[in-house]
Design a protein around this motif. Sequence first.
Motif, mmCIF file in Angstrom:
data_model
loop_
_atom_site.group_PDB
_atom_site.id
_atom_site.type_symbol
_atom_site.label_atom_id
_atom_site.label_comp_id
_atom_site.label_asym_id
_atom_site.label_seq_id
_atom_site.Cartn_x
_atom_site.Cartn_y
_atom_site.Cartn_z
ATOM 1 N N THR A 79 8.450 5.035 5.494
ATOM 2 C CA THR A 79 8.215 3.597 5.678
ATOM 3 C C THR A 79 8.656 3.172 7.074
ATOM 4 O OG1 THR A 79 10.372 2.923 4.823
ATOM 5 C CG2 THR A 79 8.600 3.197 3.198
ATOM 6 N N ILE A 89 8.521 -1.750 0.969
ATOM 7 C CA ILE A 89 7.864 -1.677 -0.345
ATOM 8 C C ILE A 89 6.344 -1.690 -0.163
ATOM 9 C CG2 ILE A 89 7.448 -2.997 -2.474
ATOM 10 C CD1 ILE A 89 10.499 -3.871 -2.164
ATOM 11 N N ARG A 90 5.886 -2.537 0.748
ATOM 12 C CA ARG A 90 4.448 -2.614 1.033
ATOM 13 C C ARG A 90 3.957 -1.285 1.610
ATOM 14 N NH1 ARG A 90 1.551 -5.427 5.569
ATOM 15 N NH2 ARG A 90 -0.527 -5.850 4.755
ATOM 16 N N ARG A 93 3.676 1.459 -1.054
ATOM 17 C CA ARG A 93 2.495 1.342 -1.927
ATOM 18 C C ARG A 93 1.237 1.822 -1.209
ATOM 19 N NH1 ARG A 93 4.378 -4.652 -3.764
ATOM 20 N NH2 ARG A 93 5.882 -4.040 -5.373
ATOM 21 N N ARG A 96 1.347 5.625 -1.015
ATOM 22 C CA ARG A 96 1.008 6.281 -2.283
ATOM 23 C C ARG A 96 -0.511 6.271 -2.508
ATOM 24 N NH1 ARG A 96 3.954 4.719 -7.878
ATOM 25 N NH2 ARG A 96 3.044 2.681 -7.442
ATOM 26 N N GLU A 97 -1.143 5.169 -2.104
ATOM 27 C CA GLU A 97 -2.600 5.098 -2.216
ATOM 28 C C GLU A 97 -3.264 6.222 -1.391
ATOM 29 O OE1 GLU A 97 -4.991 3.519 -3.685
ATOM 30 O OE2 GLU A 97 -6.692 3.428 -2.313
ATOM 31 N N LEU A 129 11.351 0.228 -5.762
ATOM 32 C CA LEU A 129 10.377 1.331 -5.788
ATOM 33 C C LEU A 129 10.696 2.340 -6.887
ATOM 34 C CD1 LEU A 129 9.932 1.784 -1.937
ATOM 35 C CD2 LEU A 129 8.232 0.889 -3.554
ATOM 36 N N GLU A 132 9.323 1.133 -9.971
ATOM 37 C CA GLU A 132 7.850 1.253 -10.016
ATOM 38 C C GLU A 132 7.398 2.685 -10.230
ATOM 39 O OE1 GLU A 132 5.744 -0.478 -6.723
ATOM 40 O OE2 GLU A 132 6.763 -2.393 -6.949
ATOM 41 N N PHE A 134 8.219 5.372 -8.231
ATOM 42 C CA PHE A 134 8.243 6.232 -7.042
ATOM 43 C C PHE A 134 9.389 7.231 -7.147
ATOM 44 C CE2 PHE A 134 5.776 2.771 -5.241
ATOM 45 C CZ PHE A 134 4.960 3.402 -4.313
ATOM 46 N N GLU B 39 -4.042 -8.019 -0.412
ATOM 47 C CA GLU B 39 -4.037 -7.242 -1.651
ATOM 48 C C GLU B 39 -4.597 -5.843 -1.393
ATOM 49 O OE1 GLU B 39 -6.235 -7.199 -6.052
ATOM 50 O OE2 GLU B 39 -6.714 -8.794 -4.612
#
Lengths: 269, 66
Positions: A79, A89-90, A93, A96-97, A129, A132, A134, B39
């Motif tokens: 990150t 956190i953003r 995510r 991970r995508e 995380l 969530e 992770f 988003e």
Amino acid sequence: MKETGNADDSWTVGGHRFTSRLLMGTGKFRDAETMADAIQASGAQFVTVALRRVGGGSGADDLLESLLKLRGITLMPNTSGARTAAEAIRAARLGRELSGSPFVKVEIHPDPHHLMPDPIETFEAARVLAAEGFAVMPYMPADPVLARRLEDVGCASLMPQGSAIGSGRGLATADMLRLIVRGARIPVIVDAGLRAPSEAAAALEMGCEAVLVNSAVAAAGDPAAMADAFARAVAAGRSAFMAGLMPRGSETAATSTSPLTSFLSPVTP
Amino acid sequence: MKVILNGEPFETTRADSVTGLLEETGFGGREVAVVLNGEMIPAGARGAYRLSEGDHVELFRFVAGG
């Protein structure tokens, strides 16, 4: 590098099993080919990547392609660039995508001068995380109290710094690292600051599960050869830890390894 | 249609979906993560997202890093 020692000596993090105890970063290499060669020579199964906005059309586009040619590599997005928990956190995510991997190296350093990890933001990002799902691997100050707190919120490993990122100052935090290792129930991976393979060996000797290096290899004269040297040092350090080091004596006392009989002295009647 | 792509105005000529925009910008089939108006749009769902005038689109990819 060639397999040495006990082939069953694997370790587990985030539900994944690894045999290599050397993790590699992908930054600072001359080009993608040099990076791929070095990672192959290191035997690393776990490599970090960073995330950035598309644009500029730099050659870094080829990075992922080079990495994916190497078999058995698990990606750990970091990150870096995040200055707060929310940004990290953003980034996690998005990573991970892209990676499809549950692993994230939480790395939050607000000050570009020293790049010291922010313990409070790191803790908050790790907490969210981990909840969530992770497998959170936080780059953190070598602080045993923070280590326990990060473990308690569900981190998959702890990644305390040996010294400042890219500094090559080695295990400046050695005493704190020992305390972290003693208290941890999850893998401790020394991240940042290493320069020489001997420092990686020392980290493994004190019971760290693995080390993560980047600059030490990328900025070496021959990155692939240095990666191989680190792999050997890590294996040696691990073997030494498993073998059990002898107790350390005091600074002044020596203990002979041979019988101290005075057989060469003249025998006086 | 004008959208904001990574902070810069971008005039699409034919794209009216996220997938179309990726193709138009040369990122079709490439490994990028897409954020539409804040988003994240999963790769499998991109075709279903229509673009509107003034949408903010951000594209991310992996680069070298420790």
